[in-house]
Design an enzyme around this catalytic site. Structure first.
Site, PDB file in Angstrom:
ATOM      1  N   GLU A 125       0.837  -1.208   0.000  1.00 13.05           N
ATOM      2  CA  GLU A 125       0.000   0.000   0.000  1.00 13.05           C
ATOM      3  C   GLU A 125       0.865   1.248   0.000  1.00 13.05           C
ATOM      4  OE1 GLU A 125      -1.991  -0.500   3.836  1.00 13.05           O
ATOM      5  OE2 GLU A 125      -0.415   0.672   4.803  1.00 13.05           O
ATOM      6  N   HIS A 151       0.209   5.783   0.982  1.00 10.30           N
ATOM      7  CA  HIS A 151      -0.695   6.808   1.526  1.00 10.30           C
ATOM      8  C   HIS A 151       0.113   8.060   1.817  1.00 10.30           C
ATOM      9  CE1 HIS A 151       1.123   4.816   4.944  1.00 10.30           C
ATOM     10  NE2 HIS A 151       0.436   3.718   4.714  1.00 10.30           N
ATOM     11  N   HIS A 170       4.833   6.489   8.302  1.00 17.40           N
ATOM     12  CA  HIS A 170       4.972   5.526   9.395  1.00 17.40           C
ATOM     13  C   HIS A 170       6.369   5.675   9.991  1.00 17.40           C
ATOM     14  CE1 HIS A 170       1.407   3.362   8.252  1.00 17.40           C
ATOM     15  NE2 HIS A 170       1.919   2.742   7.211  1.00 17.40           N
ATOM     16  N   CYS A 185       4.564   0.520  15.116  1.00 16.49           N
ATOM     17  CA  CYS A 185       4.293   1.436  14.005  1.00 16.49           C
ATOM     18  C   CYS A 185       3.512   2.629  14.529  1.00 16.49           C
ATOM     19  CB  CYS A 185       3.509   0.721  12.909  1.00 16.49           C
ATOM     20  SG  CYS A 185       3.117   1.780  11.495  1.00 16.49           S
TER      21      CYS A 185
END
Ligand code: MN
Length: 156
Positions: free
Chosen positions: A70, A72, A76, A124
């Site tokens: 993924e 975004h 993180h 995370c």
């Protein structure tokens, strides 16, 4: 200690090495077949609260499992807490060991995989206010697979 904000997480949660989890924290299992991951669990360790508008999670990928591929806008901050594995990070496949740090920059494809012999467990950190992950289109996958190391690595 008194909690001025009137709620939220307890001030102490004991760690249970038997289940590799923390007191009062549910371990959520991402079941096979529900999405583009394999054998991943999640524990939410800290919820956003007051002047810490972040969520701190612990993910564990079982041996031979993988997290979702993924990207975004949100970032993180990751620390490997247990085991070993590999990850696609910012265009490269990296080998990860316990206590390594990983930063996932905005809009970069990422995926974590455990090796065959041990789980890959990692902390995370994310912002509370964050965008939803995007999954790769067929065109995105074709672009990623131009790099043979990435083509060999990514799953499913
Ligand atoms: Mn992500």
């Amino acid at each position: 200690m008194h909690d001025e904000s009137g709620g939220g997480d307890p001030s102490h949660r004991a760690f249970d090495p038997g289940r590799f989890g923390w007191a009062g924290v549910d371990t959520r299992v991402y079941k096979a077949g529900e999405g583009p991951w394999r054998d991943v669990t999640r524990q939410v360790l800290f919820q956003p609260q007051g002047d810490l508008p972040v969520e701190w999670r612990y993910f564990e990928v079982a041996p031979d499992g993988w997290s979702t591929l993924e990207r975004h806008e949100h970032q993180h901050a990751v620390m490997i807490l247990r085991g070993e594995g590999r990850a696609l990070v910012d265009g490269d496949v990296r080998t990860l060991g316990t206590l390594d740090l990983v930063r996932i920059p905005p809009m970069t494809w990422h995926q974590f995989r455990a090796g065959p012999a041990a789980p890959l467990g990692f902390l995370c950190l994310v912002a509370a206010d964050r965008d939803r992950p995007q999954l790769p289109s067929d065109e995105d996958l074709a672009e990623l697979r131009r790099d043979s190391a990435i083509a060999d690595f990514i799953r499913p």
